[in-house]
Design a protein around this motif. Structure first.
Motif, PDB file in Angstrom:
ATOM      1  N   GLU A  60       1.009  -1.456   0.028  1.00  0.00           N
ATOM      2  CA  GLU A  60      -0.222   0.073  -0.257  1.00  0.00           C
ATOM      3  C   GLU A  60       1.030   1.164   0.205  1.00  0.00           C
ATOM      4  O   GLU A  60       1.595   1.532   0.844  1.00  0.00           O
ATOM      5  N   ILE A  61       1.151   1.793  -1.248  1.00  0.00           N
ATOM      6  CA  ILE A  61       2.229   2.834  -1.411  1.00  0.00           C
ATOM      7  C   ILE A  61       1.425   4.082  -0.744  1.00  0.00           C
ATOM      8  O   ILE A  61       0.200   4.478  -1.118  1.00  0.00           O
ATOM      9  N   THR A  62       2.163   4.669   0.181  1.00  0.00           N
ATOM     10  CA  THR A  62       1.725   5.933   1.016  1.00  0.00           C
ATOM     11  C   THR A  62       2.446   6.989   0.278  1.00  0.00           C
ATOM     12  O   THR A  62       3.711   7.302   0.526  1.00  0.00           O
ATOM     13  N   TRP A  63       1.811   8.050  -0.142  1.00  0.00           N
ATOM     14  CA  TRP A  63       2.475   9.362  -0.932  1.00  0.00           C
ATOM     15  C   TRP A  63       2.425  10.478   0.218  1.00  0.00           C
ATOM     16  O   TRP A  63       1.280  10.594   1.040  1.00  0.00           O
ATOM     17  N   THR A  64       3.331  11.186   0.345  1.00  0.00           N
ATOM     18  CA  THR A  64       3.473  12.286   1.312  1.00  0.00           C
ATOM     19  C   THR A  64       3.156  13.614   0.182  1.00  0.00           C
ATOM     20  O   THR A  64       3.873  14.047  -0.708  1.00  0.00           O
ATOM     21  N   LEU A  65       1.914  14.453   0.541  1.00  0.00           N
ATOM     22  CA  LEU A  65       1.772  15.584  -0.118  1.00  0.00           C
ATOM     23  C   LEU A  65       2.681  16.652   0.609  1.00  0.00           C
ATOM     24  O   LEU A  65       3.316  16.790   1.480  1.00  0.00           O
ATOM     25  N   PRO A  66       2.654  17.889  -0.323  1.00  0.00           N
ATOM     26  CA  PRO A  66       3.499  19.088   0.161  1.00  0.00           C
ATOM     27  C   PRO A  66       3.247  19.675   1.524  1.00  0.00           C
ATOM     28  O   PRO A  66       3.861  20.026   2.300  1.00  0.00           O
ATOM     29  N   ASP A  67       1.900  19.640   1.883  1.00  0.00           N
ATOM     30  CA  ASP A  67       1.417  19.922   3.119  1.00  0.00           C
ATOM     31  C   ASP A  67       1.549  18.837   4.366  1.00  0.00           C
ATOM     32  O   ASP A  67       1.267  19.330   5.496  1.00  0.00           O
ATOM     33  N   LYS A  96      -0.791  12.781   4.103  1.00  0.00           N
ATOM     34  CA  LYS A  96      -0.357  11.355   3.443  1.00  0.00           C
ATOM     35  C   LYS A  96      -1.654  10.686   2.912  1.00  0.00           C
ATOM     36  O   LYS A  96      -2.883  10.861   3.581  1.00  0.00           O
ATOM     37  N   ILE A  97      -1.689  10.153   1.636  1.00  0.00           N
ATOM     38  CA  ILE A  97      -2.677   9.298   1.093  1.00  0.00           C
ATOM     39  C   ILE A  97      -2.223   8.268   0.406  1.00  0.00           C
ATOM     40  O   ILE A  97      -1.076   8.149  -0.205  1.00  0.00           O
ATOM     41  N   ALA A  98      -2.858   6.924   0.694  1.00  0.00           N
ATOM     42  CA  ALA A  98      -2.560   5.915   0.092  1.00  0.00           C
ATOM     43  C   ALA A  98      -3.003   5.349  -1.197  1.00  0.00           C
ATOM     44  O   ALA A  98      -4.046   5.769  -1.743  1.00  0.00           O
ATOM     45  N   SER A  99      -2.143   4.663  -2.032  1.00  0.00           N
ATOM     46  CA  SER A  99      -2.635   4.093  -3.303  1.00  0.00           C
ATOM     47  C   SER A  99      -3.589   2.949  -3.305  1.00  0.00           C
ATOM     48  O   SER A  99      -3.365   2.577  -1.905  1.00  0.00           O
ATOM     49  N   PRO A 100      -4.248   2.543  -4.097  1.00  0.00           N
ATOM     50  CA  PRO A 100      -5.106   1.205  -3.601  1.00  0.00           C
ATOM     51  C   PRO A 100      -4.029   0.339  -3.555  1.00  0.00           C
ATOM     52  O   PRO A 100      -2.808  -0.026  -3.927  1.00  0.00           O
ATOM     53  N   VAL A 101      -4.399  -0.885  -2.588  1.00  0.00           N
ATOM     54  CA  VAL A 101      -3.613  -1.915  -2.345  1.00  0.00           C
ATOM     55  C   VAL A 101      -3.240  -3.057  -3.284  1.00  0.00           C
ATOM     56  O   VAL A 101      -3.990  -3.007  -4.187  1.00  0.00           O
ATOM     57  N   LYS A 102      -1.987  -3.200  -3.527  1.00  0.00           N
ATOM     58  CA  LYS A 102      -1.574  -4.357  -4.392  1.00  0.00           C
ATOM     59  C   LYS A 102      -0.953  -5.312  -3.821  1.00  0.00           C
ATOM     60  O   LYS A 102      -0.223  -5.207  -2.814  1.00  0.00           O
ATOM     61  N   TRP A 103      -0.932  -6.454  -4.374  1.00  0.00           N
ATOM     62  CA  TRP A 103      -0.145  -7.586  -4.028  1.00  0.00           C
ATOM     63  C   TRP A 103       0.730  -7.976  -4.870  1.00  0.00           C
ATOM     64  O   TRP A 103       0.793  -7.840  -5.955  1.00  0.00           O
ATOM     65  N   ALA A 127      -5.906  -6.184 -10.470  1.00  0.00           N
ATOM     66  CA  ALA A 127      -6.835  -5.486 -11.080  1.00  0.00           C
ATOM     67  C   ALA A 127      -8.310  -5.635 -10.543  1.00  0.00           C
ATOM     68  O   ALA A 127      -9.078  -4.452 -10.545  1.00  0.00           O
ATOM     69  N   ARG A 128      -8.551  -6.806 -10.199  1.00  0.00           N
ATOM     70  CA  ARG A 128     -10.060  -7.046  -9.648  1.00  0.00           C
ATOM     71  C   ARG A 128     -10.246  -6.561  -8.233  1.00  0.00           C
ATOM     72  O   ARG A 128     -11.300  -6.173  -7.807  1.00  0.00           O
ATOM     73  N   ALA A 129      -9.147  -6.840  -7.479  1.00  0.00           N
ATOM     74  CA  ALA A 129      -9.307  -6.742  -5.832  1.00  0.00           C
ATOM     75  C   ALA A 129      -9.408  -5.293  -5.691  1.00  0.00           C
ATOM     76  O   ALA A 129      -9.518  -4.801  -4.363  1.00  0.00           O
ATOM     77  N   GLN A 130      -8.778  -4.459  -6.339  1.00  0.00           N
ATOM     78  CA  GLN A 130      -8.516  -2.940  -6.021  1.00  0.00           C
ATOM     79  C   GLN A 130      -9.965  -2.209  -5.980  1.00  0.00           C
ATOM     80  O   GLN A 130     -10.714  -2.217  -6.668  1.00  0.00           O
ATOM     81  N   ASP A 147      -2.650  20.261 -12.745  1.00  0.00           N
ATOM     82  CA  ASP A 147      -3.323  19.712 -11.756  1.00  0.00           C
ATOM     83  C   ASP A 147      -3.784  18.273 -11.911  1.00  0.00           C
ATOM     84  O   ASP A 147      -4.316  17.773 -12.792  1.00  0.00           O
ATOM     85  N   SER A 148      -4.241  17.474 -10.668  1.00  0.00           N
ATOM     86  CA  SER A 148      -4.422  16.124 -10.826  1.00  0.00           C
ATOM     87  C   SER A 148      -5.306  16.026  -9.543  1.00  0.00           C
ATOM     88  O   SER A 148      -5.097  16.426  -8.701  1.00  0.00           O
ATOM     89  N   HIS A 149      -6.375  14.827  -9.874  1.00  0.00           N
ATOM     90  CA  HIS A 149      -7.009  14.480  -8.691  1.00  0.00           C
ATOM     91  C   HIS A 149      -7.003  12.895  -8.266  1.00  0.00           C
ATOM     92  O   HIS A 149      -7.654  12.569  -7.512  1.00  0.00           O
ATOM     93  N   ALA A 150      -6.038  12.231  -9.068  1.00  0.00           N
ATOM     94  CA  ALA A 150      -5.937  10.910  -8.877  1.00  0.00           C
ATOM     95  C   ALA A 150      -4.813  10.507  -8.031  1.00  0.00           C
ATOM     96  O   ALA A 150      -3.599  11.207  -8.140  1.00  0.00           O
ATOM     97  N   VAL A 151      -4.853   9.673  -7.109  1.00  0.00           N
ATOM     98  CA  VAL A 151      -3.839   9.145  -6.605  1.00  0.00           C
ATOM     99  C   VAL A 151      -2.889   8.092  -7.419  1.00  0.00           C
ATOM    100  O   VAL A 151      -3.698   7.189  -8.023  1.00  0.00           O
ATOM    101  N   PRO A 152      -1.716   8.501  -7.418  1.00  0.00           N
ATOM    102  CA  PRO A 152      -0.534   7.953  -8.274  1.00  0.00           C
ATOM    103  C   PRO A 152      -0.746   6.503  -7.889  1.00  0.00           C
ATOM    104  O   PRO A 152      -0.682   6.304  -6.592  1.00  0.00           O
ATOM    105  N   SER A 153       0.029   5.563  -8.859  1.00  0.00           N
ATOM    106  CA  SER A 153       0.176   4.054  -8.653  1.00  0.00           C
ATOM    107  C   SER A 153       1.238   3.738  -8.975  1.00  0.00           C
ATOM    108  O   SER A 153       1.962   4.137 -10.125  1.00  0.00           O
ATOM    109  N   LEU A 154       2.228   2.962  -8.233  1.00  0.00           N
ATOM    110  CA  LEU A 154       3.621   2.631  -8.382  1.00  0.00           C
ATOM    111  C   LEU A 154       3.905   1.435  -8.232  1.00  0.00           C
ATOM    112  O   LEU A 154       3.579   0.796  -6.952  1.00  0.00           O
ATOM    113  N   GLU A 155       4.239   0.436  -9.188  1.00  0.00           N
ATOM    114  CA  GLU A 155       4.366  -1.175  -8.877  1.00  0.00           C
ATOM    115  C   GLU A 155       5.858  -1.396  -9.854  1.00  0.00           C
ATOM    116  O   GLU A 155       6.015  -1.115 -10.769  1.00  0.00           O
ATOM    117  N   LEU A 156       6.154  -2.842  -9.304  1.00  0.00           N
ATOM    118  CA  LEU A 156       7.220  -3.393  -9.998  1.00  0.00           C
ATOM    119  C   LEU A 156       6.540  -3.892 -11.261  1.00  0.00           C
ATOM    120  O   LEU A 156       5.613  -4.831 -10.900  1.00  0.00           O
TER     121      LEU A 156
END
Length: 968
Positions: free
Chosen positions: A707-714, A717-724, A742-745, A819-828
């Motif tokens: 569960e990638i957690t992103w830190t905003l400038p302020d 923190k906000i989490a990307s959808p859980v991935k396995w 793809a199905r579980a998120q 500007d963006s409103h989507a939580v980014p996703s990062l995975e191997l």
């Protein structure tokens, strides 16, 4: 039926012959043209049935019952269709009369056999009017003769083949086929000519003595002639390119080789075959297994060697053209051009090599049905490589299959096995041999063979008919119960195989839960297969279902357990399948108890049948418990809940008890014997593998939840959808993990990311190395991380990064341009690798070229231009374009090459690769088209130090972006 015929029928119709019999003695006369063998056979069967009912046959004088059999002759016309019949019954002055009329000889024979069967089952007074017509025109049985050198057969079956040369066998087998309303027998063999004909031009082709060849020829004449007397056509079907051992040795050639000499030899074989056996109806062949040329060249080979030769011989009978190894377009073009005088029957598999699966067809290539030119009719290939030991008989299932086999373009069906040989029943143990009151395997499995022939002729045949067959064998009280027990047990394997879907015979043998191939034919992602032959619990989790009427286990867990959503009511989920198997198995057991109370205890067939039914019930319970365990174990992998693991272990322990029951029943019933492709088989042999499933479940570790957690400038923190993510495991599991993610998120909550903002996160890696990373961050422009090698962004916001990661946490930062409103996703995209190679960094040899490509890492690719020609001929690589790379391997070990590729269609979907000058291997040849995707090779043993990797042209327009070389 036309009006005149309809009126004629009404004039003769009586409820039955009961009224006539009350005033007459039990005498009957049967008349038929004695010079027509099939009608002579039918008349004799009616006489035998009458005698068994206590009636006498009066050849002359008055008789209480007169039965006549007639078929049109010469120019005589009839309103009846070919192979149809009509039975009319009426009273006359002396008693009663039954007239049996056929649309042709075969139809009249069927009418006679129908009457004989009715008399035997219900008595002579039960004859009543009826008419029948065939639903499918060709109803053929597939038969692999145990000839020496037939490569599609077990050694054990070839050694135990004395029965094949016994005319008693053939008389009983062909007689049964006629009763079951098959009308063709097809012999399938790789290359039988050297054991069937004498070639004047190539006498060295046969290795048999003159005496043995004479015996063989005389024997085949008797088989073909006997088949005709029972109304059966005969065909010989071969695979290509096979040649005889004698011819190979004399001319120093090999199977799979094409040359003018080999073509001439094959043509001589065909000419001599029909010169020697004019009674043979026709033949067929297959553009595989051993034809390494292109699809067009294979089709041309068949045209030249088979079709042209047969046309010159004046053969206008149907030609069976098996689709395996052919391509739709090239085949159709050749057939249109050839204009073969006979009908072309395209033999095409209904459901791979497992006819006992779905009642709906799942052809490998739909183009056979949709292409504009279809100069053939479909001969549905119903391949039984599913059931060999246990009895089967479900007319309802066969009805469902045949309802999908009809239509104007249908030529009929051919049913049979590549593995089962319906010869001597040699499988009973000494303890149970006493209850075997039959001699041959087809007699033991009479119901299985009867269902397909009779239902192919008339899919609407009611269960009342089958009740009568069972009452005849097991008595009035027990017959119906025995039928329902067998019908229930016959539902176990089709349901199981549809859920645990494997296309080829080497993939899956459902009676034994074994199969060591992994073709995954027709599936978008490969089934997971371990090294052993037994399908373990992990393989049961990660195996496809046959179609979207079912839901596989990972999809079910992702959708219904992790996300908490409901599956559509129309879809069979894994728990529903398990429940159906359990209920059916329990019904079988209850029916066995009821039938055993109603059937004479000395009935030998029931003694054997009951043991088979008990085994089927145990197998059904085993599969039900294994499916439940697989669901629980998958849920544990996803959630880490220990209760799920305990439930999986408990279900596997239950499965073990059912397998032990299965092994006990079958060990006392059947001997261990060879099953082709599976080796020596019995159920007890695999008890250790069943127990190993329990240990696998106990030792299972949950997947890594990221569960990638992103830190905003302020600072928020906000989490990307859980991935396995799964570390290690077989390579086939990666697409399953991706689909699961793809199905579980759940959808991520929206946030406000203003332009110019930087977001930061940490990505964990299992080991140090270069990795390919997938990033979804619409609006992001720049990225910072340790040792970033390459970064590009596509129009849809999907990005690919290549970076050197270290074991543990790796810091990433994104800067947004808009500007963006989507939580980014990062995975191997894949695990960190030892080496990363940009395709365009290699040393190229024409026609291989570099090109700019926006979606590629580093912005460039290597590709094979259209028009440069293939890099392969007759199955061998050509020196026609390459890219060479120097690779420095850090330490000894097994290394796997992964490549990011783009294919545009089936003709442009592969390259060659080779390490250090070794024989080139195929890279790709998969079915992912129109998008970038990763493919990987089998591991190669590489020593530490410098190595050379060469990528070669195989298909035009194949595109290569980059590669990784990672330790196994």
């Amino acid at each position: 039926m036309n009006t005149a015929l309809k009126n004629l029928t009404i004039a003769f119709v009586l409820p039955c012959l009961c009224a006539a019999a009350s005033a007459a003695e039990k005498t009957a006369r049967v008349s038929a043209p004695t010079e027509i063998a099939p009608l002579r056979f039918a008349a004799k069967e009616i006489e035998n049935a009458l005698r068994s009912a206590g009636w006498s046959i009066a050849p002359n004088g008055e008789a209480a019952l007169e039965i006549s059999i007639k078929a049109p002759s010469g120019a005589e016309k009839t309103a009846l269709k070919p192979e149809s019949f009509q039975i009319e019954v009426a009273k006359n002055d002396r008693g009663a009369q039954a007239k049996i009329t056929g649309g042709d000889v075969r139809g009249a024979m069927y009418g006679g056999l129908d009457a004989a069967e009715r008399i035997r089952m219900k008595g002579p007074l039960a004859l009543k009017p009826k008419s029948e017509s065939p639903f499918l025109l060709m109803r053929a049985m597939k038969f692999n003769p145990p000839l020496k050198g037939n490569v599609y057969m077990s050694d054990e079956d070839q050694k135990n083949s004395v029965w094949f040369y016994d005319l008693e066998y053939w008389d009983r087998f062909l007689r049964t086929m006629a009763y079951d309303r098959y009308n063709a027998l097809t012999f399938w063999s790789s290359h039988p000519y050297d054991q069937m004909v004498r070639l004047e031009k190539y006498p060295e082709a046969t290795t048999l003595s003159q005496e043995q060849l004479d015996k063989n020829i005389a024997h085949f004449h008797k088989i073909f002639q006997l088949a005709k007397s029972y109304g059966l056509d005969t065909y010989l079907v071969t695979w290509n390119i096979h040649i005889s051992p004698g011819f190979r040795a004399a001319y120093k050639v090999r199977d799979g080789q094409d040359s003018p000499l080999i073509r001439d030899y094959q043509k001589e074989c065909i000419k001599e075959l029909f010169r020697e056996y004019p009674e043979l109806t026709g033949m067929g062949t297959c553009p595989g297994e051993n034809m390494p040329m292109s699809a067009a060249a294979n089709a041309e080979w068949i045209r030249d060697v088979y079709l042209d030769t047969l046309a010159k011989l004046g053969r206008k009978s149907p030609f069976i053209y098996r689709y395996w190894g052919a391509q739709p377009k090239e085949t159709a073009e050749m057939l249109v051009k050839e204009k073969f005088p006979g009908e072309i029957l395209l033999d095409i598999k209904f459901n791979g090599e497992h006819m006992y699966s779905s009642t709906k067809p799942h052809p490998e290539r739909m183009e056979w049905f949709t292409q504009p030119q279809r100069p053939y009719k479909f001969l549905w290939h119903l391949r039984n490589d599913c059931i060999f030991q246990l009895r089967w008989g479900d007319p309802g299932f066969a009805r469902g299959v045949f309802e999908n086999c009809g239509g104007a373009e249908s030529g009929g069906f051919v049913m049979g096995s590549e593995i089962e040989i319906p010869g001597a029943d040699r499988y009973h143990t000494p303890q149970t041999a006493a209850h075997r009151d039959w001699k041959y395997e087809f007699e033991k499995n009479w119901m299985r063979f009867a269902v397909w022939g009779r239902m192919g002729y008339d899919p609407k045949l009611s269960d009342e008919y089958w009740y009568g067959r069972f009452v005849e064998r097991f008595g009035e009280l027990g017959g119906r119960t025995a039928f329902h027990a067998l019908q229930a047990s016959s539902q176990i394997i089709p349901l199981t195989t549809s859920f645990h879907w494997n296309y080829m015979n080497g993939d899956w043998y459902p009676e034994g839960n074994v199969g060591n191939w992994n073709t995954s034919a027709g599936m978008k992602k490969r089934n997971v297969r371990e090294a052993g032959i037994f399908h373990d619990i992990r393989e049961w989790i990660f195996t496809n279902v046959i179609d979207d009427t079912m839901m596989n286990i990972p999809d079910y867990v992702a959708t219904c357990i992790v996300k908490g959503e409901k599956a559509p009511e129309s879809v069979l989920t894994p728990p529903k399948v398990a429940a159906m198997l359990s209920i059916t198995a329990s019904m079988i057991r209850m029916s066995i108890i009821d039938a055993s109370e109603e059937i004479d205890k000395d009935n030998k067939e029931w003694q054997c049948t009951a043991m088979d039914l008990k085994a089927s019930a145990a197998l059904g319970h085993y599969y039900a418990a294994k499916i439940r365990a697989a669901v629980d174990l998958m849920a544990y992998l996803a959630t880490g809940e220990e209760a799920r693991k305990k439930a999986a272990v408990k279900n596997l322990e239950t499965a073990k008890e059912h397998w032990k029951t299965l092994a006990e029943i079958t060990k006392s019933h059947y001997v261990t014997h060879e099953v082709w492709l599976m080796g020596q088989f019995d159920w007890a042999k695999y008890l250790p593998a069943v127990e190993k499933d329990i240990e696998m479940a106990k030792n299972a570790k949950p997947w890594t939840r990221e569960e990638i957690t992103w830190t905003l400038p302020d600072g928020k923190k906000i989490a990307s959808p859980v991935k396995w993510r799964v570390a290690g495991g077989p390579k086939e599991i990666e697409p399953w993990v991706k689909d699961f993610n793809a199905r579980a998120q759940r959808p991520a909550a929206e946030i406000a990311i203003p332009a110019g903002s930087w977001l930061k996160t940490t990505l964990n890696a299992d080991r140090t190395g270069i990795s390919v990373i997938r990033l979804s961050a619409p609006g992001a422009k720049d990225i910072k991380t340790t040792n970033l090698r390459s970064f590009f962004q596509t129009a849809d916001g999907e990005n690919t990064l290549v970076a050197e990661l270290r074991a543990g946490g790796n810091e990433f930062a994104l800067r947004y341009e808009t500007d963006s409103h989507a939580v980014p996703s990062l995975e191997l995209e894949n695990a960190p690798a030892a080496i990363f190679l940009e395709a365009e960094a290699g040393q190229l040899a024409t026609p291989m070229q570099k090109a700019a490509w926006a979606d590629a890492t580093g912005g460039g690719v290597v590709f094979v231009p259209r028009g440069s020609g293939r890099g392969e001929k007759n199955g061998k690589p050509l020196d026609n374009g390459s890219a060479t790379y120097d690779v420095d391997i850090p330490q000894d070990g097994k290394y796997r090459l992964r490549a990011r590729v783009f294919w545009d269609n089936t003709s442009n979907n592969s390259l060659f690769y080779a390490w250090d000058g070794n024989e080139p291997q195929i890279l790709g040849n998969d079915e992912e088209y129109g998008k970038w995707h990763w493919i990987e090779t089998d591991p190669a043993e590489l020593k530490a130090g410098k190595h050379t990797l060469v990528i070669r042209n195989r298909d035009e327009n194949s595109v290569l972006d980059c590669m990784t070389v990672a330790p196994e």
